[in-house]
Scaffold this motif. Sequence first.
Motif, PDB file in Angstrom:
ATOM      1  N   UNK A  62      20.823  28.823  36.554  1.00 52.13           N
ATOM      2  CA  UNK A  62      19.709  29.079  35.615  1.00 52.13           C
ATOM      3  C   UNK A  62      19.862  30.383  34.837  1.00 52.13           C
ATOM      4  N   UNK A  63      20.685  31.302  35.343  1.00 52.26           N
ATOM      5  CA  UNK A  63      20.914  32.557  34.597  1.00 52.26           C
ATOM      6  C   UNK A  63      21.870  32.356  33.428  1.00 52.26           C
ATOM      7  N   UNK A  64      22.561  31.197  33.448  1.00 49.26           N
ATOM      8  CA  UNK A  64      23.522  30.935  32.377  1.00 49.26           C
ATOM      9  C   UNK A  64      24.971  31.142  32.810  1.00 49.26           C
ATOM     10  N   UNK A  65      25.200  31.338  34.114  1.00 48.26           N
ATOM     11  CA  UNK A  65      26.587  31.478  34.596  1.00 48.26           C
ATOM     12  C   UNK A  65      27.208  30.086  34.732  1.00 48.26           C
ATOM     13  N   UNK A  66      28.486  30.008  34.353  1.00 49.96           N
ATOM     14  CA  UNK A  66      29.176  28.709  34.337  1.00 49.96           C
ATOM     15  C   UNK A  66      29.947  28.521  35.635  1.00 49.96           C
ATOM     16  N   UNK A  67      29.630  27.486  36.432  1.00 48.68           N
ATOM     17  CA  UNK A  67      30.363  27.288  37.685  1.00 48.68           C
ATOM     18  C   UNK A  67      31.661  26.503  37.483  1.00 48.68           C
ATOM     19  N   UNK A  68      32.623  26.745  38.356  1.00 52.28           N
ATOM     20  CA  UNK A  68      33.821  25.895  38.429  1.00 52.28           C
ATOM     21  C   UNK A  68      34.435  26.064  39.816  1.00 52.28           C
ATOM     22  N   UNK A  69      35.245  25.064  40.195  1.00 52.64           N
ATOM     23  CA  UNK A  69      35.846  25.031  41.529  1.00 52.64           C
ATOM     24  C   UNK A  69      37.317  24.702  41.363  1.00 52.64           C
ATOM     25  N   UNK A  70      38.181  25.356  42.152  1.00 53.47           N
ATOM     26  CA  UNK A  70      39.613  25.024  42.061  1.00 53.47           C
ATOM     27  C   UNK A  70      40.043  24.156  43.239  1.00 53.47           C
ATOM     28  N   UNK A  71      41.329  23.858  43.305  1.00 50.94           N
ATOM     29  CA  UNK A  71      41.837  22.897  44.290  1.00 50.94           C
ATOM     30  C   UNK A  71      41.706  23.385  45.728  1.00 50.94           C
ATOM     31  N   UNK A  72      41.501  24.668  45.951  1.00 55.36           N
ATOM     32  CA  UNK A  72      41.286  25.187  47.309  1.00 55.36           C
ATOM     33  C   UNK A  72      39.803  25.311  47.632  1.00 55.36           C
ATOM     34  N   UNK A  73      38.948  24.933  46.667  1.00 56.48           N
ATOM     35  CA  UNK A  73      37.507  25.065  46.895  1.00 56.48           C
ATOM     36  C   UNK A  73      36.972  26.439  46.556  1.00 56.48           C
ATOM     37  N   UNK A 193      44.087  25.841  39.726  1.00 53.21           N
ATOM     38  CA  UNK A 193      44.224  26.846  40.776  1.00 53.21           C
ATOM     39  C   UNK A 193      45.064  28.012  40.256  1.00 53.21           C
ATOM     40  N   UNK A 194      44.629  29.228  40.557  1.00 51.79           N
ATOM     41  CA  UNK A 194      45.438  30.405  40.235  1.00 51.79           C
ATOM     42  C   UNK A 194      45.076  31.005  38.903  1.00 51.79           C
ATOM     43  N   UNK A 195      45.964  31.879  38.443  1.00 48.52           N
ATOM     44  CA  UNK A 195      45.611  32.657  37.262  1.00 48.52           C
ATOM     45  C   UNK A 195      45.802  31.874  35.966  1.00 48.52           C
ATOM     46  N   UNK A 196      46.487  30.714  36.064  1.00 46.26           N
ATOM     47  CA  UNK A 196      46.646  29.820  34.909  1.00 46.26           C
ATOM     48  C   UNK A 196      47.038  30.582  33.637  1.00 46.26           C
ATOM     49  N   UNK A 197      48.078  31.392  33.761  1.00 48.60           N
ATOM     50  CA  UNK A 197      48.617  32.065  32.579  1.00 48.60           C
ATOM     51  C   UNK A 197      47.916  33.357  32.209  1.00 48.60           C
ATOM     52  N   UNK A 198      46.778  33.633  32.833  1.00 48.14           N
ATOM     53  CA  UNK A 198      46.055  34.864  32.474  1.00 48.14           C
ATOM     54  C   UNK A 198      45.506  35.525  33.745  1.00 48.14           C
ATOM     55  N   UNK A 199      46.216  36.553  34.195  1.00 44.01           N
ATOM     56  CA  UNK A 199      45.754  37.272  35.390  1.00 44.01           C
ATOM     57  C   UNK A 199      44.446  37.972  35.067  1.00 44.01           C
ATOM     58  N   UNK A 200      43.567  38.165  36.069  1.00 42.16           N
ATOM     59  CA  UNK A 200      42.348  38.927  35.796  1.00 42.16           C
ATOM     60  C   UNK A 200      42.693  40.334  35.328  1.00 42.16           C
ATOM     61  N   UNK A 201      41.782  40.913  34.573  1.00 43.24           N
ATOM     62  CA  UNK A 201      41.947  42.309  34.148  1.00 43.24           C
ATOM     63  C   UNK A 201      41.880  43.224  35.377  1.00 43.24           C
ATOM     64  N   UNK A 202      41.013  42.856  36.322  1.00 40.11           N
ATOM     65  CA  UNK A 202      40.865  43.642  37.557  1.00 40.11           C
ATOM     66  C   UNK A 202      40.105  42.792  38.564  1.00 40.11           C
ATOM     67  N   UNK A 203      40.247  43.142  39.842  1.00 35.38           N
ATOM     68  CA  UNK A 203      39.459  42.504  40.907  1.00 35.38           C
ATOM     69  C   UNK A 203      38.771  43.587  41.721  1.00 35.38           C
ATOM     70  N   UNK A 204      37.477  43.400  41.959  1.00 34.04           N
ATOM     71  CA  UNK A 204      36.701  44.379  42.735  1.00 34.04           C
ATOM     72  C   UNK A 204      35.865  43.631  43.762  1.00 34.04           C
TER      73      UNK A 204
END
Length: 425
Positions: A62-73, A193-204
């Motif tokens: 409801x906040x407008x965040x888009x959900x998605x799930x990868x092959x590992x859940x 699954x995975x970074x699909x060509x674009x690694x995150x800018x950062x993980x926290x």
Amino acid sequence: MAGTDAAKAAAAVDPARQWDRLMAMAALGGFTDAEGHQGVNRACLTPLDREARRLLLSWAVPLGLQPSVDALGNLFLRHEGTEPGAAPVLTGSHMDTQPNGGRFDGIWGVVAALEAVQALRSAGHRTRRPIEIVAWTNEEGGRFAPGCMGSMAYAGHRPADAWDVTLDPDGISFGDELREHLAAEADLPRRPLGVAGQAPHAYLEAHIEQGPRLEAEGRDIGIVTGIQGSRWFVVELAGESAHAGTAPLSLRRDAVQDMVRAVAALGRLMDDPTDVLRFTVGRIEVSPNTSNSVADRVRFTVDFRHPSKQVLLAKGDAIEATVHEAVRDCGVTVTERFHALPVEFDRMVTGAVERAAAAEGLTGLRMPSGAFHDAQFMVPICPTGMLFVPCRRGVSHNPAEHSEPEQLAHGARVLARVLLELAAG
Ligand code: GLV
Ligand code: MN
Ligand code: MN
């Protein structure tokens, strides 16, 4: 201006909302132990796990965040950036618990990420980079060993099918449970699954400390500098069952007696006068597990950790030979099933956490993590860091695990500030 923006975002963190969400999550798998502590037993890939994920979605979508799930859940919730093509900032933790777990380990990092993103949005921020909240699959390894399967597969550290035949204590395979889980969430968009060509800018990753230092030193925020290395082994001893009243000791092949020899020898191998090394035999299975039969089989786990790669490799590599030498009568198999080298976190992220804590008027402590976390596997793919909040007496993996709402609010405010900074970068 940036300082004012960050202060507004931090001020929009709602401590009561965060606490209420944590308590709502704690009810899913909640129990009261003999001392009256409120524990949680919510294993990964169970109906309870799915209920918790639906609850998270009921707040996030409801906040407008888009959900998605990868092959590992692994479950993602995306806050869109003004540049949707920019590499996202990733933040989160895990929602599964130990069988005798507490209310904060893992789940706080997910709920805090939502709280921080909700605060940014309600303060009117539109970040340049997208921010993705992630709930990793099976961090604990309490049902299917080892832990961190979701993050290991995401980071390409292990293939997606690496644990298909891994069994839980009831003989159910990870692969079967994962298929059922993904089918139950087939209404959610799938992502590669995975970074699909674009690694995150950062993980926290935000987490309770799970150790006593912050509380003992009266500090508010742990600026986590890295994670020590961990190795997990399973030792299997094969002897012969016999009648406890008749079989002479000299003729027995008693798996329990050989286990005692092996554990004592490992204790000597792991002896560390500096008290830095961590060595745990935490699970022992005995067959036939009856008081008047000699055990024919024992299976026990070894959890070994050290901040030095050299020590981790040298002592870990010596485990198999040590067990072989110690055991007198049984056949021996030693299998390694988790190997995470020590990691150091990135200055871009640790520096941002340090600045954010200071801007909130909080006291920080630079410290390594003794527990492993999904963040360990993000280090090779993007700048990574963690922040800790204190927990009472450092108790964790225990129903007595506790952090105060205000301590958790401090953490969420620091997280909101850091996310804002990273998502602008
Ligand atoms: C994580 O749960 C760990 O055992 O460090
Ligand atoms: Mn955890
Ligand atoms: Mn844990």
